[in-house]
Motif scaffolding. Sequence first.
Motif, short mmCIF file in Angstrom:
data_model
loop_
_atom_site.label_atom_id
_atom_site.label_comp_id
_atom_site.label_asym_id
_atom_site.label_seq_id
_atom_site.Cartn_x
_atom_site.Cartn_y
_atom_site.Cartn_z
N ASP A 266 -6.80 22.25 8.67
CA ASP A 266 -6.37 23.57 9.09
C ASP A 266 -4.87 23.66 8.84
N LEU A 267 -4.49 24.20 7.69
CA LEU A 267 -3.09 24.15 7.27
C LEU A 267 -2.15 24.83 8.25
N LEU A 268 -2.60 25.93 8.85
CA LEU A 268 -1.75 26.64 9.81
C LEU A 268 -1.45 25.76 11.01
N LEU A 269 -2.48 25.18 11.58
CA LEU A 269 -2.31 24.32 12.75
C LEU A 269 -1.54 23.06 12.41
N VAL A 270 -1.93 22.40 11.33
CA VAL A 270 -1.30 21.14 10.96
C VAL A 270 0.17 21.34 10.61
N HIS A 272 2.29 23.53 11.81
CA HIS A 272 3.05 23.67 13.06
C HIS A 272 3.26 22.31 13.72
N ARG A 273 2.21 21.51 13.76
CA ARG A 273 2.32 20.19 14.41
C ARG A 273 3.27 19.29 13.64
N VAL A 274 3.18 19.33 12.31
CA VAL A 274 4.05 18.47 11.51
C VAL A 274 5.50 18.91 11.64
N ARG A 275 5.76 20.21 11.66
CA ARG A 275 7.14 20.68 11.82
C ARG A 275 7.72 20.20 13.14
N GLN A 276 6.95 20.32 14.21
CA GLN A 276 7.43 19.88 15.51
C GLN A 276 7.71 18.37 15.49
N GLN A 277 6.81 17.63 14.89
CA GLN A 277 6.99 16.18 14.85
C GLN A 277 8.21 15.79 14.02
N LEU A 278 8.38 16.42 12.87
CA LEU A 278 9.54 16.11 12.03
C LEU A 278 10.84 16.40 12.77
N ASP A 279 10.88 17.54 13.45
CA ASP A 279 12.10 17.90 14.18
C ASP A 279 12.38 16.89 15.30
N ILE A 289 5.30 21.08 2.33
CA ILE A 289 4.60 21.69 1.20
C ILE A 289 3.11 21.62 1.46
N VAL A 290 2.42 22.73 1.27
CA VAL A 290 0.97 22.74 1.48
C VAL A 290 0.26 23.06 0.18
N THR A 291 -0.89 22.40 0.00
CA THR A 291 -1.76 22.65 -1.13
C THR A 291 -3.18 22.75 -0.57
N SER A 292 -4.19 22.76 -1.42
CA SER A 292 -5.59 22.78 -1.00
C SER A 292 -6.25 24.14 -1.21
N ASP A 293 -6.64 24.42 -2.46
CA ASP A 293 -7.41 25.62 -2.80
C ASP A 293 -6.81 26.91 -2.25
N LEU A 294 -5.53 27.06 -2.40
CA LEU A 294 -4.87 28.27 -1.91
C LEU A 294 -5.08 29.44 -2.86
N ASP A 295 -5.15 30.63 -2.29
CA ASP A 295 -5.07 31.87 -3.06
C ASP A 295 -4.11 32.80 -2.32
N ILE A 299 -2.35 32.14 1.34
CA ILE A 299 -0.88 32.11 1.42
C ILE A 299 -0.39 33.13 2.44
N ALA A 300 -0.95 34.33 2.41
CA ALA A 300 -0.55 35.35 3.38
C ALA A 300 -0.86 34.92 4.81
N SER A 301 -1.96 34.21 4.99
CA SER A 301 -2.33 33.76 6.34
C SER A 301 -1.38 32.71 6.88
N LEU A 302 -0.58 32.11 5.99
CA LEU A 302 0.36 31.08 6.40
C LEU A 302 1.79 31.63 6.53
N ALA A 303 1.92 32.95 6.51
CA ALA A 303 3.25 33.55 6.56
C ALA A 303 4.03 33.14 7.80
N ALA A 304 3.32 32.97 8.91
CA ALA A 304 4.00 32.61 10.17
C ALA A 304 4.10 31.11 10.37
N ALA A 305 3.58 30.35 9.43
CA ALA A 305 3.61 28.88 9.55
C ALA A 305 4.93 28.34 9.03
N PRO A 306 5.38 27.20 9.54
CA PRO A 306 6.64 26.60 9.07
C PRO A 306 6.43 25.88 7.75
#
Length: 448
Positions: A266-270, A272-279, A289-295, A299-306
Amino acid sequence: MNTADLGLPVDVPSTALFTDQYELTMLQAALRAGTADRHSVFEVFTRRLPEGRRYGVVAGTGRVLDAVENFRFDAGVLGFLRERGIVDEATLEWLASYRFSGDVWGYPEGEVYFPGSPIMRVEGSFAECVLLETVILSILNHDSAIAAAASRMASAAGGRPLIEMGARRTHELAAVAASRAAYVGGFATTSDLAAGFRYGIPTVGTSAHAFTLLHDSERDAFRAQVESLGAGTTLLVDTYDVTEAVRTAVEVAGPGLGAVRIDSGDLLLVAHRVRQQLDELGATDTRIIVTSDLDEYAIASLAAAPVDAYGVGTQLVTGSGHPTASMVYKLVARAESDDPRAPLVPVAKKSSGGKTSIGGRKWAARRPDADGVAEAEVVGTGQVPAELVDHQLLVELVKSGEVVARESLDVVRDRHTAARAGLPLSATQLSRGEPVIPTEYLHGRSGS
């Protein structure tokens, strides 16, 4: 350096056989009938945009110019045609000296287009123009479809960089063309080295899951990569456990780690978790950077994701569900005889089933509203209205057989950004709808 010298499948010595057999049999029949030298005007256009698309993107023009220049019937090609009995000796003799000597006008590459837009106009004798139909459509249909998908993805990304990585999802030659078209549409980089070599597109890439699996532990893999490529590299963190991988990545590379890549889940969830952990680990400048069968929708659904960048493959190189732009190449005007002074008369297909066309040599202009935003695509024959003269779209590409309008890809890419910005805001909406501006037709009195 000529790329063909390295044996790479990115150049071809001749484009003459990138065609359908009936182009040559039509030529033979026209030569026999005495109509082959009639001055003719062909136009490339599409009757409709793919379902749900609000605008199209002109891409592949530069490749068309190369293809026209390389459209030559050498001894090997002529031998093939003779051996197969495809055309007679008189036609083979004519083909042996073939050089396109006509004119080509078209929308500049990177421009947007709409149903009915005369995207390209090819003018000369019937014989020399008809031969170019298939190769021109092959290039424009493919590249424009990819560029349109890329443009939608770039809009959805909202300024975040996009990486083209679809070479393994299409034909090896199509992959190079797709990378070029994606760059026109707004992508920043490619993973395909042939595209970088052929067109100068910036290339990127670090490692895949196989590299992690090769090593006895994820830590060993990360250490090997960092020691080889430096702390600024991108580490792939979803081979096993993402949380553990991120912790290990920062321990190995330090807080200056360039980026981590997430390729599953779940790229949106993951994200957010990775950004928090990195910080929390002090790696505040490490990108995600995210990949995995994007269209474009993903991409639009990830607009609010870090997320800092997107890697796109399959959906891009297949036109995000629309692998062709459905362009056609139609004769719209021809001379009454082979006399160079003979006037042009408009011609058009009149069949039913939505495949009709409008005769006459066209001009096109994009009419702006009071705020400078496009409000209509105006296509006409005859004289251009005075108020539209400064808004015409077609430019000269080939004059008397000589290419006159080669451009760098960066110029083309910037043009597309500007053209898209000149459309109504609804052009970038991903919801289904009609073309963002209508096409209006003005008819003059003649084909010239």
